[in-house]
Design an enzyme around this catalytic site. Structure first.
Site, PDB file in Angstrom:
ATOM      1  N   ASP A   1       0.847  -1.194   0.000  1.00 27.30           N
ATOM      2  CA  ASP A   1       0.000   0.000   0.000  1.00 27.30           C
ATOM      3  C   ASP A   1       0.887   1.252   0.000  1.00 27.30           C
ATOM      4  O   ASP A   1       1.780   1.384   0.851  1.00 27.30           O
ATOM      5  CB  ASP A   1      -0.864  -0.037   1.268  1.00 27.30           C
ATOM      6  CG  ASP A   1      -1.986   0.973   1.267  1.00 27.30           C
ATOM      7  OD1 ASP A   1      -2.432   1.370   0.172  1.00 27.30           O
ATOM      8  OD2 ASP A   1      -2.435   1.350   2.369  1.00 27.30           O
TER       9      ASP A   1
ATOM     10  N   HIS B   1      -7.637  10.096   3.768  1.00 29.12           N
ATOM     11  CA  HIS B   1      -7.310   9.085   4.764  1.00 29.12           C
ATOM     12  C   HIS B   1      -7.726   9.555   6.162  1.00 29.12           C
ATOM     13  O   HIS B   1      -7.829  10.749   6.399  1.00 29.12           O
ATOM     14  CB  HIS B   1      -5.802   8.803   4.755  1.00 29.12           C
ATOM     15  CG  HIS B   1      -5.337   8.125   3.493  1.00 29.12           C
ATOM     16  ND1 HIS B   1      -4.538   8.741   2.572  1.00 29.12           N
ATOM     17  CD2 HIS B   1      -5.573   6.878   3.019  1.00 29.12           C
ATOM     18  CE1 HIS B   1      -4.291   7.911   1.571  1.00 29.12           C
ATOM     19  NE2 HIS B   1      -4.916   6.766   1.808  1.00 29.12           N
TER      20      HIS B   1
HETATM   21  P1  13P Z   1      -9.021   4.949   5.567  1.00 28.44           P
HETATM   22  O1  13P Z   1      -8.148   5.838   6.397  1.00 28.44           O
HETATM   23  O2  13P Z   1     -10.296   5.626   5.177  1.00 28.44           O
HETATM   24  O3  13P Z   1      -9.279   3.628   6.228  1.00 28.44           O
HETATM   25  O4  13P Z   1      -8.243   4.658   4.193  1.00 28.44           O
HETATM   26  C1  13P Z   1      -7.216   3.688   4.164  1.00 28.44           C
HETATM   27  C2  13P Z   1      -6.441   3.698   2.884  1.00 28.44           C
HETATM   28  O5  13P Z   1      -6.772   4.345   1.921  1.00 28.44           O
HETATM   29  C3  13P Z   1      -5.229   2.874   2.856  1.00 28.44           C
HETATM   30  O6  13P Z   1      -4.521   2.993   1.667  1.00 28.44           O
HETATM   31  O1  G3H Z   2      -3.138   4.921   3.579  1.00 27.81           O
HETATM   32  C1  G3H Z   2      -2.517   4.712   4.604  1.00 27.81           C
HETATM   33  C2  G3H Z   2      -2.860   3.547   5.460  1.00 27.81           C
HETATM   34  O2  G3H Z   2      -3.908   3.868   6.342  1.00 27.81           O
HETATM   35  C3  G3H Z   2      -1.627   3.032   6.159  1.00 27.81           C
HETATM   36  O3  G3H Z   2      -1.219   3.943   7.127  1.00 27.81           O
HETATM   37  O4  G3H Z   2       1.166   4.434   6.599  1.00 27.81           O
HETATM   38  O5  G3H Z   2       0.251   4.697   8.934  1.00 27.81           O
HETATM   39  O6  G3H Z   2       0.607   2.423   7.955  1.00 27.81           O
HETATM   40  P1  G3H Z   2       0.304   3.876   7.676  1.00 27.81           P
HETATM   41 ZN    ZN Z   3      -4.517   4.957   0.863  1.00 27.66          ZN
END
Ligand code: 13P
Ligand code: G3H
Ligand code: ZN
Length: 307
Positions: free
Chosen positions: A80, A178
């Site tokens: 991700d 986010h």
């Molecule tokens: P949320 O913060 O809405 O759960 O989104 C998560 C996300 O986009 C991770 O890539």
């Molecule tokens: O989009 C971001 C996800 O919520 C992951 O968050 O980078 O704090 O692990 P993080």
């Molecule tokens: Zn994201």
């Protein structure tokens, strides 16, 4: 069973349902995601951010890989928001079946060039690729229309971006952000923009919605009641998610809802049982709370029974 992201998402888009990409950072979250997916007979994507990889290292990737391989439903392991070519290569080497390269903060031409390089590497080893166009900043109501337009994904650019990079699915900026503060409880997804993007990319092309958590008010209230501090938290309404799926979204990213479920339950257990000090008695109920959240999301997305 371990599959690529595209195998899961191509079928989802074709059949008109969405699949959750749930972020994990540890064993309990991973188990909650997989147990829910198996109980619902749903395909699922397990997402690991660069932060998750820094936190959990090889222990986390090896565990997720083993559990995903053993699962009785299709599971993709996805990087991700990978921010560099090196980060993506490390994920591919660790056995990820899907990666995201996020160069959305760069100018269009740089985003194209960097994303194309990643797509070539990932495709060479059979993994799928996601990239992002537009900024997921969360567009405030007072922002002027032309400023808003500059932040959100431009449909014509999206078409050129996909053609030039060869990516398998595209993350679009259509108003979400986010975290737990989105849209102040009012609908704000730019559905017209999403429809236009989907029209240009074609009826089979899977689109991705980041910042898609629902932030259930019941959990927010319980979090507060248990002593947690949180502001005016709101997520994407269930109807908005279903509408977005019908308009072309196939992958729905969810992290915040799991964080909220986990921390709410941990707070409740610690408040109710001050003498508890066995970690299993704290993390077990938190895992159960997250499993319920994932199951509800799977029902909402329509992926139950699609494994
Ligand atoms: P949320 O913060 O809405 O759960 O989104 C998560 C996300 O986009 C991770 O890539
Ligand atoms: O989009 C971001 C996800 O919520 C992951 O968050 O980078 O704090 O692990 P993080
Ligand atoms: Zn994201």
């Amino acid at each position: 069973m371990l599959v690529t992201g595209l195998e899961i998402l191509a079928k989802a888009r074709k059949e008109g349902y969405g699949v959750g990409a749930f972020n994990t950072n540890n064993m309990e979250i991973t188990q909650a995601i997989l147990e829910a997916a198996e109980a619902k007979r749903s395909p699922v994507i397990i997402a690991l951010s660069e932060g998750a990889l820094k936190y959990g290292g090889r222990a986390l990737t090896k565990m997720v890989h083993e559990l995903a391989r053993d699962a009785s439903v299709p599971v993709a392991i996805h990087l991700d928001h990978g921010h560099s070519y090196e980060s993506v290569l490390r994920a591919l080497y660790a056995g990820f079946t899907s990666v995201m390269i996020d160069k959305s903060g760069e100018p269009f031409d740089v985003n194209v060039a960097e994303t194309k390089r990643v797509a070539e590497a990932a495709h060479a080893v059979g993994a799928s690729v996601e990239a992002e166009l537009g900024r997921l900043a969360g567009v405030e109501e007072h922002v002027a229309v032309d400023e808003k337009d500059a932040l959100l994904t431009n449909p014509r650019e999206a078409q050129i971006f996909v053609e030039r990079t060869g990516i398998d699915f595209l993350a679009v900026a259509i108003g979400t952000s986010h975290g737990p503060y989105k849209g102040k409880g009012k609908p704000f997804i730019d559905h017209a923009r999403l429809v236009e993007i989907a029209k240009l990319l074609g009826p089979d092309y899977p689109l991705v919605l980041h910042g898609a958590s629902g932030v259930p008010q019941e959990l927010v209230q319980r979090f507060r009641a248990a002593g947690g501090e949180i502001g005016d938290a709101h997520g994407i309404a269930p109807e908005d998610i279903q509408k977005a799926i019908s308009e072309g979204i196939a992958k729905i990213n969810t992290d915040t809802d799991l964080r909220l479920a986990f921390t709410t339950r941990v707070r409740e257990v610690l408040n109710a049982e001050p003498a508890v000090f066995d970690p299993r008695k704290i993390l077990g109920p938190a895992r159960e709370e997250m499993r319920k959240v994932v199951e509800a999301r799977i029902d909402l997305f329509g992926s139950a029974g699609k494994a």
